[in-house]
Design an enzyme around this catalytic site. Structure first.
Site, PDB file in Angstrom:
ATOM      1  N   TYR A 139      -5.568  31.073 -10.598  1.00  0.00           N
ATOM      2  CA  TYR A 139      -5.856  29.673 -10.946  1.00  0.00           C
ATOM      3  C   TYR A 139      -5.592  29.529 -12.437  1.00  0.00           C
ATOM      4  O   TYR A 139      -6.409  29.011 -13.169  1.00  0.00           O
ATOM      5  CB  TYR A 139      -7.332  29.439 -10.597  1.00  0.00           C
ATOM      6  N   HIS A 144      -4.005  22.040 -14.582  1.00  0.00           N
ATOM      7  CA  HIS A 144      -4.304  21.797 -13.164  1.00  0.00           C
ATOM      8  C   HIS A 144      -5.814  21.907 -12.924  1.00  0.00           C
ATOM      9  O   HIS A 144      -6.416  21.022 -12.304  1.00  0.00           O
ATOM     10  CB  HIS A 144      -3.555  22.815 -12.298  1.00  0.00           C
TER      11      HIS A 144
END
Lengths: 440, 440
Positions: A139, A144
């Site tokens: 991640y 994002h």
């Protein structure tokens, strides 16, 4: 990883198409893939992409002349096994690259022998480039994580651990498919905010995620962490990766243990692994937003700070069924750069993943996480581009998309460019959405 | 799964120890494992546990007389490959079980030929019973989910999706180890509630989790869900499973994508797969707390409601280093029953996992999640037994444990008992904690 003679931009190949400025696969790239001739059903073979051709390494093993030290590597490749070569230390891998580069360079004495080992890429099908072991999705895209977090927690988009822990979770290996494999819209359980009970049916918020895939090479033993300074030696190469996502299934299922069926119905990997050696000229400093926390020592090194990132330009292209029927080409819906998106380097991911003793194996895959840039048009998912589906994007033919429709083809492309070097590319990572299975 | 002649409690074996009432492995069980003779380093072989012996299926293939229809299954087993047999439909698996049962029954004409195919279990080492593909850990223990949820959310322990979605997440396959493998205490990143910054060092809250492992047999194709009524045909067998957990690492890392390094440093699988055929007499109704929601149709069937659960008694035993040094035996620290703990059946897990199209493969592993019973002494983890470490348990020798210490050996045992049937067992699932690696 160092820049060497194989990166010389003046090198030209006797494979003419490799000298074309537009090719993803010049002599300076030499990515590996698994292919077979269309319609033959023959066993998968390992090949190296060169221009619009593939060098079939099974045939090249037989007809070429190779250094004796490469015999066991070439035997494995000739048998269709890339994993054995991936597991090797960087030295033998560099020797293999050097030998392939020389053999394909203009003037090589091997030209005549190897010409008959070329297969046109137009006549092949490709599968995933190796046997994939465990798959972990990270991640690392801080923009994002911030954008998605803002949809759920407007005042506190980034969780407190984000700048300290390279957040990741285990994913599903069996459903990782090669570029071109149709993607069936999943059925699943969802619950509208106002509904009393959940229901079961086709996903209504089908999305993509633009990622890089990092393929692990040399393994570590269980219980033996890989130090940050050794981490690059355990990376074999990089692909494009689309982590298709069912947002409505995800939001209902993910508490408290994370995404599950919302992600495991399919993930698409590009077929050519661009090696870490090929990427040597395209390493970049780790770029973090001003004021970011410094990593803990086990995640920090001068090398990873100064050149740990990957300067890859990523683009997302969409062609709807209506566009295809009208003969209209795909349109680019976003673009950005991996090194402007990622808060952690691949080496930091290796060091973190093994810090507790977890063992990595050749062929394990790490997804980078969605690589959205800081700009609104640099987002790597529709969730971000459309602000959770509220602001659909408008296509040139007047269609709109909040999420993906059946018949949509989504394609990722990646390229590396730097002054004084040949541009290299990753090929395509594409998939077309097909309708859900019938259900009662 | 139906009860047949192989379950007849009157059946006796010419392997005398199989008739001992205390054995886990009577003729009615016949679990599969992968073994080799200690110290030989020979390739792993497939065997069937019978009393205190193993029937070596490579030798049995050579010396025994078997129905021609079993030739290909026995060829695979003789080659050390259980996965091929796991992938078969239930019919061939039942035929194999019937043939093995007959061959080992008192009076069998095969006794003389097969006696030389027996190896004493005291002289073997065992590994995981098959090549494990993807591993998924579920969370079916509703009392565990409630107890753990209460530690974080006293007023709202169970999240709203729990009674609708069989919660699960993907786990790490590479670090699944066989019973007996030492478990190295992980290093990791943690943050005390009052600390400004996280730190890195040995886990301070090391725990175990009592689970069953469900091994998948027949695969499904990507994009093709398995209906609940067909789900049992895709289950091959059951093991014990200990999902070692680093609670301090877990609480810092798990938001928003779930547990990662807190779980992937090691998981221990018991070495013998007890087949679904052997478990046929020990199926039980799905027991849910009064007032629970009814499952959605894709997760519901009469068969799974009436006999989908597994009536397995689970026990956890602990022996500390001090106890071992003093010659004191392990003490039981909890016991409970799987069918009183699980909110979902294995068939429901198969139906849910594939409902979006995810493909299962032979050798995939599902963990049940921690199977804690409703009573305080039935908890399947120290986190629950000690209320988050606040109320350490006291051992007979005066030692206390909030979490596991280096040198502790933790052992799971499982048994199935039912009036009118032979008791069967799962063997041991054990691991001893060793110190973290050095770190700077």
């Amino acid at each position: 990883m160092s820049i060497d003679a194989t990166h010389d931009p003046a090198l030209r190949s006797w494979v003419a198409s490799a000298n074309d400025a537009a090719t993803d696969f010049p002599l300076q790239n030499l990515p590996f893939g698994r292919f077979r001739r269309c319609g033959t059903g023959e066993p998968w073979r390992i090949g190296v992409a060169i221009g619009d051709q593939v060098l079939d390494l099974r045939a090249a093993r037989e007809h070429g002349a190779w250094p004796p030290a490469l015999a066991s590597a070439l035997d494995a490749l000739a048998a269709g096994d890339l994993n054995t070569v991936m597991a090797a230390a960087p030295g033998p891998r560099r020797a293999l690259r050097a030998a392939l580069s020389q053999a394909l360079t203009t003037g090589s004495s091997q030209q005549q022998a190897l010409e008959r080992c070329l297969v046109p890429q137009s006549g092949i099908e490709l599968t995933v480039p190796c046997a994939i072991g465990d798959y972990t999705d990270f991640y690392t895209g801080i923009h994002h994580a911030t954008s998605v977090g803002r949809l759920f927690r407007p005042d506190n988009p980034l969780l407190p651990n984000y700048q300290w822990v390279p957040i990741g979770y285990h994913g599903r290996s069996s459903s990782i498919v090669a570029s071109g494999t149709p993607i069936r819209r999943p059925l699943g359980q969802t619950k509208a905010a106002e509904a009393q009970r959940p229901s079961f049916g086709p996903c209504q918020r089908l999305d993509y995620e633009v990622e890089l895939g990092f393929l692990i090479g040399a393994p570590n033993a269980l219980g033996e962490p890989i130090a940050i300074d050794a981490a690059e030696d355990h990376l074999f190469g990089v692909t494009l990766f689309n982590d298709w996502s069912a947002r409505d299934i995800q939001s209902w299922e993910y508490q408290p243990l994370g995404p599950f069926l919302s992600k495991n119905f399919a993930s698409t990997l590009s077929p050519w692994v661009v090696t870490m050696e090929a990427l040597a000229p395209f390493r970049a400093p780790l770029q973090r937003p001003a004021g970011s926390e410094e990593p803990l020592p086990y995640l920090d090194s001068r090398a990873t700070r100064e050149q740990g990132a990957l300067a890859v330009r990523l683009e997302t292209w969409l062609q709807t069924a209506a566009m295809r029927a009208a003969g209209e080409p795909a349109v680019r819906i976003s673009s950005g750069r991996a090194d402007e998106a990622a808060f952690w380097t691949p080496a930091q991911l290796v060091a973190h993943h093994t810090s507790g003793g977890c063992n990595l194996q050749a062929g394990d895959l790490f997804g980078s996480g969605t690589l959205s840039g800081p700009g609104a048009d640099q987002a790597g998912s529709l969730l971000e581009l459309t602000r959770g589906g509220k602001e659909p994007i408008r296509l040139p033919n007047g269609e709109t998309r909040a999420f993906l429709a059946d018949g949509d083809t989504l394609m990722l492309r990646g390229t590396c460019e730097r002054e004084g070097f040949r541009r290299i590319g990753f090929g395509e990572c594409a998939g077309t959405i097909v309708a859900s299975p019938a259900h009662s």
